[in-house]
Design an enzyme around this catalytic site. Structure first.
Site, PDB file in Angstrom:
ATOM      1  N   GLY A  66       0.851  -1.190   0.000  1.00 35.33           N
ATOM      2  CA  GLY A  66       0.000   0.000   0.000  1.00 35.33           C
ATOM      3  C   GLY A  66       0.880   1.230   0.000  1.00 35.33           C
ATOM      4  O   GLY A  66       2.071   1.151   0.345  1.00 35.33           O
TER       5      GLY A  66
ATOM      6  N   GLN B  62       2.787  10.157   1.609  1.00 37.42           N
ATOM      7  CA  GLN B  62       4.083   9.501   1.832  1.00 37.42           C
ATOM      8  C   GLN B  62       5.110   9.879   0.768  1.00 37.42           C
ATOM      9  O   GLN B  62       6.311   9.694   0.981  1.00 37.42           O
ATOM     10  CB  GLN B  62       3.925   7.972   1.853  1.00 37.42           C
TER      11      GLN B  62
ATOM     12  N   CYS C  79       5.365   0.168   8.082  1.00 33.33           N
ATOM     13  CA  CYS C  79       5.050   1.359   7.290  1.00 33.33           C
ATOM     14  C   CYS C  79       6.290   1.767   6.500  1.00 33.33           C
ATOM     15  O   CYS C  79       7.407   1.764   7.040  1.00 33.33           O
ATOM     16  CB  CYS C  79       4.630   2.512   8.200  1.00 33.33           C
ATOM     17  N   LEU C  80       6.083   2.069   5.225  1.00 33.72           N
ATOM     18  CA  LEU C  80       7.234   2.427   4.381  1.00 33.72           C
ATOM     19  C   LEU C  80       7.848   3.752   4.820  1.00 33.72           C
ATOM     20  O   LEU C  80       8.979   4.058   4.456  1.00 33.72           O
ATOM     21  CB  LEU C  80       6.803   2.474   2.912  1.00 33.72           C
TER      22      LEU C  80
ATOM     23  N   HIS D 155      -5.030   1.384   7.014  1.00 36.47           N
ATOM     24  CA  HIS D 155      -3.698   1.967   7.249  1.00 36.47           C
ATOM     25  C   HIS D 155      -3.458   3.122   6.272  1.00 36.47           C
ATOM     26  O   HIS D 155      -2.946   4.174   6.666  1.00 36.47           O
ATOM     27  CB  HIS D 155      -2.631   0.870   7.063  1.00 36.47           C
ATOM     28  N   GLU D 156      -3.872   2.915   4.996  1.00 36.65           N
ATOM     29  CA  GLU D 156      -3.626   3.960   3.983  1.00 36.65           C
ATOM     30  C   GLU D 156      -4.531   5.168   4.189  1.00 36.65           C
ATOM     31  O   GLU D 156      -4.093   6.307   4.057  1.00 36.65           O
ATOM     32  CB  GLU D 156      -3.833   3.396   2.561  1.00 36.65           C
TER      33      GLU D 156
ATOM     34  N   HIS E 138      -3.251   7.439   6.711  1.00 33.47           N
ATOM     35  CA  HIS E 138      -2.209   8.342   6.195  1.00 33.47           C
ATOM     36  C   HIS E 138      -2.823   9.640   5.660  1.00 33.47           C
ATOM     37  O   HIS E 138      -2.246  10.713   5.808  1.00 33.47           O
ATOM     38  CB  HIS E 138      -1.406   7.690   5.053  1.00 33.47           C
TER      39      HIS E 138
HETATM   40  O1  K2U Z   1       1.459   2.556   3.912  1.00 33.75           O
HETATM   41  C1  K2U Z   1       2.557   1.986   3.937  1.00 33.75           C
HETATM   42  O2  K2U Z   1       3.535   2.458   4.505  1.00 33.75           O
HETATM   43  C2  K2U Z   1       2.688   0.609   3.287  1.00 33.75           C
HETATM   44  C3  K2U Z   1       2.381  -0.378   4.373  1.00 33.75           C
HETATM   45  C4  K2U Z   1       0.995  -0.877   4.178  1.00 33.75           C
HETATM   46  C5  K2U Z   1       0.603  -1.858   5.254  1.00 33.75           C
HETATM   47  C6  K2U Z   1       1.095  -1.774   6.545  1.00 33.75           C
HETATM   48  C7  K2U Z   1       0.682  -2.696   7.498  1.00 33.75           C
HETATM   49  C8  K2U Z   1      -0.211  -3.693   7.175  1.00 33.75           C
HETATM   50  C9  K2U Z   1      -0.697  -3.760   5.899  1.00 33.75           C
HETATM   51  C10 K2U Z   1      -0.283  -2.847   4.937  1.00 33.75           C
HETATM   52  C11 K2U Z   1       3.402  -1.510   4.415  1.00 33.75           C
HETATM   53  O3  K2U Z   1       4.636  -1.038   4.823  1.00 33.75           O
HETATM   54  S1  K2U Z   1       3.710  -2.364   2.963  1.00 33.75           S
HETATM   55  C12 K2U Z   1       4.928  -3.506   3.626  1.00 33.75           C
HETATM   56  C13 K2U Z   1       4.213  -4.647   4.290  1.00 33.75           C
HETATM   57  C14 K2U Z   1       3.946  -5.726   3.490  1.00 33.75           C
HETATM   58  C15 K2U Z   1       3.222  -6.780   4.016  1.00 33.75           C
HETATM   59  C16 K2U Z   1       2.759  -6.751   5.333  1.00 33.75           C
HETATM   60  C17 K2U Z   1       3.034  -5.654   6.133  1.00 33.75           C
HETATM   61  C18 K2U Z   1       3.783  -4.580   5.617  1.00 33.75           C
HETATM   62 ZN    ZN Z   2       2.247   3.452   6.171  1.00 33.98          ZN
END
Ligand code: K2U
Ligand code: ZN
Length: 172
Positions: free
Chosen positions: A45, A50, A94-95, A136-137, A140
């Protein structure tokens, strides 16, 4: 093209993003850049704030099965219009907060309404990892990070690590 991802703490990650008035070719190109940036990270996501763009636009693709067809999803002005009482707890990352993970409890199922890249109104129920990711998105877009759900001490510890990381990256 792949865009740089802002790292917490950054004031732009705490602002409420502006609704998208009309879906221009420029915003569609931005959504494509966000998908490229997300896949490159890799992530499942990404929200426009971001990459420093304070518009209400998110992209997601929570397909993790090897070999399964990807499902790139672009959402303009996404809104949760219903959420289940039952919850799920997922170890989120979170990225914008690299290499930090913590359990976050959220509604297990959500109904989301949004405009797609052609400006059509869409409404869909999500469960499992899709439900966690879309919430989560959307957080943001409202300046909320997953660490805001943690105890203050844990949140401060993670923030201190990110300040150190940014200092090191600035030096390299
Ligand atoms: O929004 C973001 O920073 C991307 C997030 C999205 C996300 C976070 C937690 C749980 C679900 C989605 C992630 O960093 S993407 C990396 C990732 C991949 C698989 C599972 C958890 C995190
Ligand atoms: Zn995030």
């Amino acid at each position: 093209m792949i865009r740089p991802i802002l790292i917490h703490p950054d004031p732009r990650l705490k602002k409420v993003a502006d609704p998208v008035a009309d879906i221009s070719d420029e915003l569609r190109a931005l959504a494509d850049d966000m998908l490229a940036t997300m896949y490159d990270a890799p992530g499942i996501g990404l929200a426009a704030p971001q990459i420093g763009v304070l518009n209400r636009l998110i992209v997601l693709d929570c397909i993790k099965e090897e070999g399964a067809a990807p499902q790139p999803t672009i959402m303009f002005n996404p809104e949760v219009i219903a959420a289940s009482d039952e919850t799920n707890t997922y170890e989120e990352g979170c990225l914008s907060i690299p290499d930090q993970y913590a359990d976050v409890e959220r509604p297990a199922e959500v109904s989301v309404r949004w405009l797609d890249r052609d400006g059509n109104l869409k409404e869909q129920d999500f469960d499992g990892l899709w439900a966690t990711c879309v919430q989560h998105e959307i957080d943001h877009l409202n300046g909320k990070l997953f660490i805001d759900y943690l105890r203050p001490l844990k949140r401060q510890m993670i923030t201190r690590k990110m300040v150190k990381l940014k200092r090191e990256r600035a030096r390299s």
